[in-house]
Design a protein around this motif. Sequence first.
Motif, mmCIF file in Angstrom:
data_model
loop_
_atom_site.group_PDB
_atom_site.id
_atom_site.type_symbol
_atom_site.label_atom_id
_atom_site.label_comp_id
_atom_site.label_asym_id
_atom_site.label_seq_id
_atom_site.Cartn_x
_atom_site.Cartn_y
_atom_site.Cartn_z
ATOM 1 N N THR A 188 -17.496 -4.235 -2.401
ATOM 2 C CA THR A 188 -18.120 -5.780 -1.972
ATOM 3 C C THR A 188 -16.614 -6.490 -1.236
ATOM 4 O OG1 THR A 188 -17.575 -6.523 -4.143
ATOM 5 C CG2 THR A 188 -19.802 -5.923 -3.540
ATOM 6 N N SER A 189 -15.774 -6.250 -1.692
ATOM 7 C CA SER A 189 -14.623 -6.893 -1.122
ATOM 8 C C SER A 189 -14.397 -6.431 0.601
ATOM 9 C CB SER A 189 -13.151 -6.409 -1.640
ATOM 10 O OG SER A 189 -12.195 -7.044 -0.909
ATOM 11 N N LEU A 190 -14.576 -5.108 0.933
ATOM 12 C CA LEU A 190 -14.408 -5.062 2.324
ATOM 13 C C LEU A 190 -15.814 -5.670 2.911
ATOM 14 C CD1 LEU A 190 -13.298 -3.323 4.424
ATOM 15 C CD2 LEU A 190 -14.710 -1.553 3.826
ATOM 16 N N TYR A 191 -16.880 -5.815 2.462
ATOM 17 C CA TYR A 191 -17.917 -6.428 3.075
ATOM 18 C C TYR A 191 -17.358 -7.801 3.370
ATOM 19 C CZ TYR A 191 -22.988 -7.777 3.698
ATOM 20 O OH TYR A 191 -24.158 -8.069 3.992
ATOM 21 N N LEU A 192 -16.821 -8.484 2.252
ATOM 22 C CA LEU A 192 -16.560 -10.072 2.810
ATOM 23 C C LEU A 192 -15.418 -10.136 3.886
ATOM 24 C CD1 LEU A 192 -16.435 -11.022 -0.876
ATOM 25 C CD2 LEU A 192 -18.210 -11.577 0.369
ATOM 26 N N PRO A 245 -4.942 -2.770 -3.441
ATOM 27 C CA PRO A 245 -4.788 -4.165 -3.572
ATOM 28 C C PRO A 245 -5.550 -5.266 -3.198
ATOM 29 C CG PRO A 245 -3.562 -3.422 -1.633
ATOM 30 C CD PRO A 245 -4.315 -2.316 -2.226
ATOM 31 N N PHE A 246 -6.902 -4.681 -2.659
ATOM 32 C CA PHE A 246 -7.691 -5.618 -2.089
ATOM 33 C C PHE A 246 -9.290 -5.599 -2.921
ATOM 34 C CE2 PHE A 246 -4.995 -4.484 1.397
ATOM 35 C CZ PHE A 246 -4.547 -5.848 1.621
ATOM 36 N N GLY A 247 -9.297 -4.924 -3.962
ATOM 37 C CA GLY A 247 -10.571 -4.821 -4.648
ATOM 38 C C GLY A 247 -11.000 -6.180 -5.211
ATOM 39 N N ILE A 248 -12.453 -6.390 -5.204
ATOM 40 C CA ILE A 248 -12.883 -7.836 -5.622
ATOM 41 C C ILE A 248 -12.135 -8.416 -6.851
ATOM 42 C CG2 ILE A 248 -14.733 -7.049 -7.002
ATOM 43 C CD1 ILE A 248 -14.799 -9.629 -4.265
ATOM 44 N N ARG A 249 -11.719 -7.595 -7.660
ATOM 45 C CA ARG A 249 -11.276 -8.122 -9.158
ATOM 46 C C ARG A 249 -9.661 -7.776 -8.944
ATOM 47 N NH1 ARG A 249 -15.622 -9.519 -11.806
ATOM 48 N NH2 ARG A 249 -17.427 -8.388 -11.678
ATOM 49 N N PRO A 289 -11.045 2.822 1.191
ATOM 50 C CA PRO A 289 -10.439 3.118 -0.041
ATOM 51 C C PRO A 289 -9.586 1.793 -0.622
ATOM 52 C CG PRO A 289 -10.078 5.055 1.169
ATOM 53 C CD PRO A 289 -10.460 3.767 2.238
ATOM 54 N N LEU A 290 -8.876 1.103 0.312
ATOM 55 C CA LEU A 290 -8.042 0.114 -0.145
ATOM 56 C C LEU A 290 -9.108 -0.997 -0.594
ATOM 57 C CD1 LEU A 290 -5.679 -0.260 3.107
ATOM 58 C CD2 LEU A 290 -5.143 0.953 0.848
ATOM 59 N N PHE A 291 -10.397 -1.129 -0.485
ATOM 60 C CA PHE A 291 -11.008 -2.315 -0.928
ATOM 61 C C PHE A 291 -11.911 -2.246 -2.070
ATOM 62 C CE2 PHE A 291 -9.985 -3.158 3.248
ATOM 63 C CZ PHE A 291 -9.464 -4.353 3.349
ATOM 64 N N SER A 292 -11.553 -0.834 -2.663
ATOM 65 C CA SER A 292 -12.580 -0.510 -3.861
ATOM 66 C C SER A 292 -11.562 -0.641 -5.142
ATOM 67 C CB SER A 292 -13.217 0.563 -3.845
ATOM 68 O OG SER A 292 -12.257 1.675 -3.786
ATOM 69 N N GLY A 293 -10.334 -0.649 -5.073
ATOM 70 C CA GLY A 293 -9.301 -0.848 -6.129
ATOM 71 C C GLY A 293 -8.053 -1.754 -5.749
ATOM 72 N N VAL A 321 0.785 -1.063 -0.008
ATOM 73 C CA VAL A 321 -0.032 -0.163 -0.183
ATOM 74 C C VAL A 321 0.841 1.250 -0.089
ATOM 75 C CG1 VAL A 321 -1.660 1.307 1.214
ATOM 76 C CG2 VAL A 321 -1.882 -1.114 1.134
ATOM 77 N N GLN A 322 0.717 2.196 -0.805
ATOM 78 C CA GLN A 322 1.393 3.229 -1.192
ATOM 79 C C GLN A 322 0.919 4.428 -0.108
ATOM 80 O OE1 GLN A 322 4.024 3.233 -3.202
ATOM 81 N NE2 GLN A 322 3.582 1.389 -3.972
ATOM 82 N N ASP A 323 -0.036 4.479 0.354
ATOM 83 C CA ASP A 323 -0.383 5.636 1.335
ATOM 84 C C ASP A 323 -0.112 5.055 2.717
ATOM 85 O OD1 ASP A 323 -2.289 7.060 3.026
ATOM 86 O OD2 ASP A 323 -3.197 7.859 1.286
#
Length: 358
Positions: free
Chosen positions: A338-342, A240-244, A234-238, A202-204
């Motif tokens: 959705t990744s954060l939800y999971l 490295p942890f976004g669903i895709r 913000p980490l889970f919509s893109g 994570v860069q931030d």
Amino acid sequence: MALPCMTVCSRASVAVLCGIRAPAGFYTRTPAAAHIRLFLVRQYSPSQARHGIGRNIVSKLKWANEKYERFLQRRFPRFYVLYHTFMKGFRLLFQDAKEIRRIKTRMITNNIDYNKLPYREMEKLRQFRRDMIKAIPLVIISIPPFANYLVFVLMYLFPRQLLIRHFWTPQQLLEFQAVYHKQRAQHHQAVLSGLERTAPSVQDNRLRSHLLNLCSKVQSGAHPVVSDIHAVRPLFSGPPFGIRRMYSDQMRHLCPLLFLTHRLPTLWNSRRLNNHALELMQLDRAIMRLGLHQLNDSELREACYVRGLNVERLNPAQCRDWLTQWLQFSSYLKESETSLYLHSMVLLTVNYLKPPRS
């Protein structure tokens, strides 16, 4: 006047009962004769007779079935429990199928979207679809001739793997829920470890620090608050942890949280995880429209269990408190998160009501 009237009554009765066709105008001599004819036709019509015979047959079959059940209960009590569970299960399954048909018809007739349905109807559709998917292999096995005998044996030996919830006893339901939760709990540590391993990329600096603090807090046995989860959104919509965007290993450890098999290609796993998370998010919004206080104890426990919580030793008040916190968290999420939800099915469940480790 009495004698002619009695004569008309007797002739009308004989004519109707014996099927004799009377001459024209025979029943129109007096108004009383017309009323008598109508009464007799209603009383002795073939449709009424058929209904009477049908009711008699149904009552006889019901009596024979009750007698058979009493015999089983007296002579073979263990088999009676299995028999009673199966019969009750078929009735419940038939009722659910009728309810699903009614819901689908109303959706088509009134052009209602799935996400606009009431909570209980949405949950009914979700659970029924999962039940039917689980029942498909059993139906396929039973297709060959005489395979139904093998199916009965398999259903008796492997009820958790082959049967759906309609055919479980209340004791089996609790037992199997505990087994399934134990299986998904085996992946909790792997999910947390995956977050920690990926955090250095994570860069931030601020987001990386929030994520590492969140992971260490959960691993120390503390239960995070909703603001701790929202701090890393913000980490889970893109990446490295976004669903895709997440690693395939991380996806494989998230699949068991939703009771999904992880032995599928990564792209397929990603799509299934996203669809199931969106479905649960829609159900969360339906609960908020309905009102959490409208859910009964059974619905509360089921809602918490589906979202990752072990409800085995929780009372309804504790389930309600946790679900309140969960809805506060999920109500602010976007469809891209959705990744954060999971991941929160681990972060917000593993330490609920557990004292932190020293």
